[in-house]
Design a protein around this motif. Structure first.
Motif, PDB file in Angstrom:
ATOM      1  N   VAL A 165       0.837  -1.200   0.000  1.00 34.35           N
ATOM      2  CA  VAL A 165       0.000   0.000   0.000  1.00 34.35           C
ATOM      3  C   VAL A 165       0.873   1.252   0.000  1.00 34.35           C
ATOM      4  N   LEU A 166       1.941   1.247   0.785  1.00 31.80           N
ATOM      5  CA  LEU A 166       2.840   2.402   0.805  1.00 31.80           C
ATOM      6  C   LEU A 166       3.433   2.658  -0.578  1.00 31.80           C
ATOM      7  N   LEU A 167       3.791   1.600  -1.276  1.00 28.94           N
ATOM      8  CA  LEU A 167       4.347   1.771  -2.627  1.00 28.94           C
ATOM      9  C   LEU A 167       3.293   2.353  -3.574  1.00 28.94           C
ATOM     10  N   LEU A 168       2.059   1.863  -3.470  1.00 27.55           N
ATOM     11  CA  LEU A 168       0.986   2.426  -4.301  1.00 27.55           C
ATOM     12  C   LEU A 168       0.768   3.902  -3.976  1.00 27.55           C
ATOM     13  N   GLN A 169       0.776   4.219  -2.685  1.00 34.16           N
ATOM     14  CA  GLN A 169       0.527   5.597  -2.291  1.00 34.16           C
ATOM     15  C   GLN A 169       1.655   6.536  -2.710  1.00 34.16           C
ATOM     16  N   SER A 170       2.814   5.978  -3.003  1.00 35.78           N
ATOM     17  CA  SER A 170       3.931   6.824  -3.435  1.00 35.78           C
ATOM     18  C   SER A 170       3.799   7.256  -4.895  1.00 35.78           C
ATOM     19  N   LEU A 171       2.973   6.558  -5.671  1.00 36.64           N
ATOM     20  CA  LEU A 171       2.924   6.813  -7.113  1.00 36.64           C
ATOM     21  C   LEU A 171       2.518   8.250  -7.459  1.00 36.64           C
ATOM     22  N   PRO A 172       1.477   8.832  -6.827  1.00 37.10           N
ATOM     23  CA  PRO A 172       1.163  10.227  -7.171  1.00 37.10           C
ATOM     24  C   PRO A 172       2.310  11.185  -6.871  1.00 37.10           C
ATOM     25  N   PHE A 173       3.025  10.953  -5.792  1.00 35.32           N
ATOM     26  CA  PHE A 173       4.146  11.823  -5.447  1.00 35.32           C
ATOM     27  C   PHE A 173       5.286  11.649  -6.446  1.00 35.32           C
ATOM     28  N   LEU A 174       5.547  10.409  -6.806  1.00 36.16           N
ATOM     29  CA  LEU A 174       6.617  10.154  -7.768  1.00 36.16           C
ATOM     30  C   LEU A 174       6.221  10.627  -9.166  1.00 36.16           C
ATOM     31  N   ALA A 175       4.912  10.657  -9.455  1.00 33.72           N
ATOM     32  CA  ALA A 175       4.462  11.190 -10.747  1.00 33.72           C
ATOM     33  C   ALA A 175       4.839  12.657 -10.873  1.00 33.72           C
ATOM     34  N   ALA A 176       4.675  13.409  -9.776  1.00 28.92           N
ATOM     35  CA  ALA A 176       5.072  14.821  -9.795  1.00 28.92           C
ATOM     36  C   ALA A 176       6.573  14.953 -10.002  1.00 28.92           C
ATOM     37  N   VAL A 177       7.338  14.085  -9.348  1.00 24.62           N
ATOM     38  CA  VAL A 177       8.794  14.108  -9.517  1.00 24.62           C
ATOM     39  C   VAL A 177       9.157  13.798 -10.965  1.00 24.62           C
TER      40      VAL A 177
END
Length: 889
Positions: free
Chosen positions: A822-834
């Motif tokens: 779940v933590l990895l999934l939740q990181s995707l929007p943040f990494l998308a901005a990066v």
């Protein structure tokens, strides 16, 4: 309607049948006797015995009365703190007692325990033994020789057998300890040794035989055997009510057959043992309410199963009722929606079962309650998205959408339209192109009011004033300084200079090049006197400027081709200003442009709808503007929209109360779900991600796993639904290629942090200054990295997942692995901005790079080395499906 009801009944019947088919039922040997001994601790609740959990004689008497029907004896672990009351009360019910003396590193306490245990043995005839210490050697709190000395001291003072309780391998590895006791009290708990419930009894029998072989002539007692009924798995060991029942029934049957001495751990669940991990409170054969957790004869079943099934079915039926209000839903559409409703019903039943079957200290109860509160809106959002998928994929075609131009008025009368173009530090050449396009409109009766506000630099104003003079008397130029109320203030001034006979007000942004047929095609909609507003979509003519612009343009498209089309079916469109036509009477009734929000267009549009005016929408492109120059400008624009949207929620929510406006029930629903879907989903995503980060140390180092079925799996399902919603509806409604679609999804995810910050700003502030979106190539890229905080949070989420995986390597708890996922999934929007912020500063953002490096990668995203449109030019945009497209945002 009959067909819809039939489908609903069919889905409900299938749901009920699944509960019947999936009902777990296991066979196990019947045990009709009485257990020889069970471990008993006279405590209840979550308070620790050493602090505030002192038992009373009345409570002990009630417990032992119940246990006297199930066992011949009980084993205690202490002789102080209220436990000393147990032996004399047990004697009232004919129960034998094995007294325990708790031994640890506290010498004074050890002395008190030993004195009390000896005293109980001397004064209670039903005491049949003393156990000095419980797993003291295993915990490293006493050396073997020191514990032997304590055992010898006790043996000299009593006539009953004396021993100590230890894990079986401690006995095997310490023969001197076995020699010092009257009998071996071995703990065999296969759960802690990575055995499955199917292997547990065989393991216990093997250990029993091994100890008898190693210590011939010595009495061997399996002083602890049990299996937890709830909690997390430990590698291959999986707890559960069925596993507990089958394991214990198999064990006692085989133990009785060979004449084994044994003690079951334990009599009653102990909620205060949460420090032993997720399974600590759940080893009892009775729950904390002193009710049997399973039957010792007959098939092993869940006695509450049909109650849970009833809850699931009732919730499913309740959530299916709104389907009956839909306009002629198809059978497949109904089936998908009903299946979703029943799926949520099954989840609700699972939540109820978990809440009813687990014990909570304050912290865990608070965390679970907070988690469920946050999940409710996520599930509502997921249901709304599934409804949209079902409607678009399986429902009927839109009924209200204007797909082509409307016929000219039959009487040949064309109402006058006043087109307003507000501008603030806009590039003059860009604004000239906008005015030239207006001049080419194929409509006989219009004027154009251009208002430049708060722009004292004549380099921006004089060229436009001159251009308006050149275009003729239809074009009115206004240069207003010190205008209050942002864009709304400028539009108010434009209204004051509007021709008295103008019936329709048109609004376009300063960068928009409209097509000649805009007014001719859409103004006829106002022939219906009930129509107050007609909105056309936005599109952009510079989507081929860079790869970032290409995917940004694709991201905008979903709103106009999916969301707006569906909202239009319920007369609940979001007014986005540019390409908008408004009946002047409707505007006046709504109070005109309001300057108290920074999204004045959406604010006015909602006020018009609240007054009962009808709105219409077309997805045909009648105008093409410019995209934000940079990713920074894109984020600022999204922040402004979200902040303004939150302002509108705070301003209008009272109008959504019954009788407070002329909003229909469908309109209330669409606007509410729209706000929740956009502002709520993004904000909740960030809040849940941060809360999960805070929870990582507790999961990693306190071994408190988050229940997957009721908390983490719904988050995963919600993410999957969001992804399917985006991909499915884009393929069905938005004419973009796969590469642009995937890029659009990344762009959409990348603004989660931005929207959540805007909502946070809206909670603590009333007004933020209006921020112009930089367009037309005037702005430069910031030297600051535009996704700094997203990078920080994204990295922390990955670090958190890594910590969970590493610390869980020895236990391999499935729930913790799921939580890490779940933590990895939740990181995707943040990494998308990066990713987008990094893309903007890279060579591959320039389309010429693709031509210079060989096209293959470009082909994968649907690009070809063709002539690119010049940003700001009046060349007609490429048609949908061309080599480089200019699809709507």
């Amino acid at each position: 309607m009959r067909a819809v009801v039939a489908v609903l009944l069919c889905v409900t019947a299938i749901h009920a049948a699944l509960w019947g088919i999936l009902r777990d039922k296991k066979d196990a040997p019947d045990f009709k006797g009485i257990l020889p001994s069970v471990s008993y601790a006279p405590f209840e609740g979550a308070g620790h015995p050493d602090v505030d959990n002192v038992p009373t004689a009345e409570k002990i008497r009630a417990d032992l009365k119940t246990l006297s029907t199930m066992t011949k004896a009980i084993r205690l672990y202490s002789s102080t703190g209220g436990v000393e009351l147990v032996p004399p009360i047990a004697n009232e019910f004919g129960l034998k007692v094995t007294v325990g003396a708790w031994i640890d590193k506290n010498a004074d306490r050890n002395e008190r325990e030993i004195r009390a245990a000896v005293d109980l043995a001397k004064h209670n005839s039903n005491v049949n033994g003393i156990v000095v210490g419980n797993e003291t050697i295993y915990r490293g709190e006493q050396k073997v020789e020191d514990l032997i000395e304590l055992i010898q001291r006790v043996k000299k003072q009593v006539t009953v057998p004396v021993t100590t309780g230890e894990i079986w391998n401690i006995w095997r590895d310490n023969p001197s300890l076995a020699s010092s006791v009257d009998f071996i009290a071995a703990h065999v708990l296969p759960y802690w040794e990575n055995f499955t419930d199917k292997q547990a009894v065989d393991q216990a029998m093997y250990i029993y035989g091994l100890l008898r072989e190693n210590f011939p002539g010595k009495r061997v007692v399996i002083a602890e055997f049990g299996w937890p009924s709830a909690g997390y798995n430990l590698r291959n060991s999986v707890p559960g009510p069925f596993e507990q029942a089958v394991t214990l029934r198999n064990f006692v049957t085989r133990a009785e057959a060979i004449g084994m001495d044994y003690n079951i751990v334990e009599a009653i669940d102990q909620p205060w043992k949460f420090f032993e991990g997720g399974v600590g409170p759940y080893w009892g054969i009775l729950n904390a309410s002193r009710e049997p957790k399973f039957a010792w004869t007959g098939p092993v079943v869940d006695p509450d199963y049909w109650k849970l099934a009833t809850i699931a079915l009732l919730v499913g039926i309740l959530l299916s009722l709104p389907i009956l209000r839909l306009f002629r839903p198809t059978a497949m559409q109904t089936a998908v929606l009903a299946a979703t409703a029943n799926g949520v019903g099954a989840w609700v039943a699972t939540v109820f079962a978990y809440w009813n079957g687990h014990y909570f200290v304050f912290g865990s109860a608070f965390a679970l309650t907070l988690g469920l509160i946050l999940l409710v809106p996520l599930i509502i959002i997921a249901m709304a998205r599934i409804e949209e998928i079902a409607t678009i994929a399986f429902g009927r075609a839109p009924r209200r959408l204007i797909t082509n131009g409307l016929p000219a008025p039959a009487d040949g009368v064309f109402p006058k339209v006043s087109i307003h173009i507000p501008a603030y530090f806009e590039p003059p050449e860009m604004l000239k192109q906008t005015l030239d396009a207006v001049a080419r409109l194929d409509y006989p009766n219009f004027e154009c009011v251009v208002i430049i506000n708060n722009t004292p630099d004549t380099a921006f104003t004089q060229p436009i004033q001159d251009h308006c003079r050149m275009l003729g008397e239809r074009f009115v130029f206004i240069n207003a300084e010190k205008v209050q109320g942002f864009k709304a203030g400028a539009l108010k001034i434009a209204m004051a200079r509007t021709a008295p006979d103008a019936e329709i007000i048109g609004v376009i942004d300063a960068d928009y090049v409209v097509t000649p047929d805009w007014l001719k095609d859409l103004v006829p909609a106002f022939a219906d006197p009930r129509v107050g507003l007609v909105q056309a979509p936005q599109d952009h003519r510079d989507g081929g400027q860079s790869l970032m612009h290409y995917i940004m343009n694709g991201e905008y498209a979903g709103f106009f081709d999916i969301g707006m089309v569906q909202r239009n079916e319920h007369d609940a469109i979001i007014v986005h200003g540019t390409m908008c036509l408004i009946r002047r009477a409707a505007m006046d009734m709504a109070g005109g442009w309001a300057g108290d929000t920074i999204c004045e267009d959406t604010d006015l549009g909602l006020a018009i709808v609240e007054n009962g005016w009808i709105t219409h929408y077309t997805n045909k492109r009648y105008g093409f503007g410019l995209l934000p120059d940079t990713y920074e400008a894109f984020r600022k624009q999204r922040h402004r929209w979200a902040y303004g949207g939150f302002q509108i929620v705070k301003k209008h929510w009272r109008r959504f109360l019954p009788g407070a406006s002329r909003l229909t029930r469908d309109q209330r629903r669409e606007f509410s779900l729209g706000w929740l879907n956009w502002l709520g989903a993004e904000s909740l995503g960030v809040v849940v991600a941060i809360l999960n980060l805070i929870w990582v140390p507790i999961v990693a180092f306190a071994a408190i796993a988050i229940p997957d079925k009721i908390l983490t799996l719904p988050i995963i399902v919600s993410f999957v639904v969001s992804a399917l919603h985006f991909l499915t509806l884009y393929r069905l409604r938005v004419k973009v290629r796969i590469g642009q679609m995937l890029g659009a999804m990344i762009a959409a995810m990348s603004v989660q942090w931005t929207v959540s910050r805007a909502v946070a700003n809206g909670l603590i502030t009333e007004h933020l200054p209006f921020a112009r979106t930089s367009k037309g190539g005037l702005s430069r890229m910031s030297v600051e990295f535009q996704a700094f905080w997203e990078a920080v949070i994204g990295v922390l989420l990955w670090v958190g997942a890594a910590v969970l995986i590493i610390t869980n390597a020895s236990k391999q708890i499935t729930e913790i692995y799921i939580f890490a996922g779940v933590l990895l999934l939740q990181s995707l929007p943040f990494l998308a901005a990066v990713a987008i912020a990094t893309l903007e500063n890279s060579r591959i953002n320039n389309f010429t790079f693709w031509r210079e490096t060989g096209i293959r990668t470009a082909e994968l995203i649907g690009l070809r080395p063709v002539s690119l449109p010049i940003p700001g030019s009046l060349n007609p945009p490429p048609a949908m499906g061309s080599e480089i497209q200019s699809e709507v945002p």
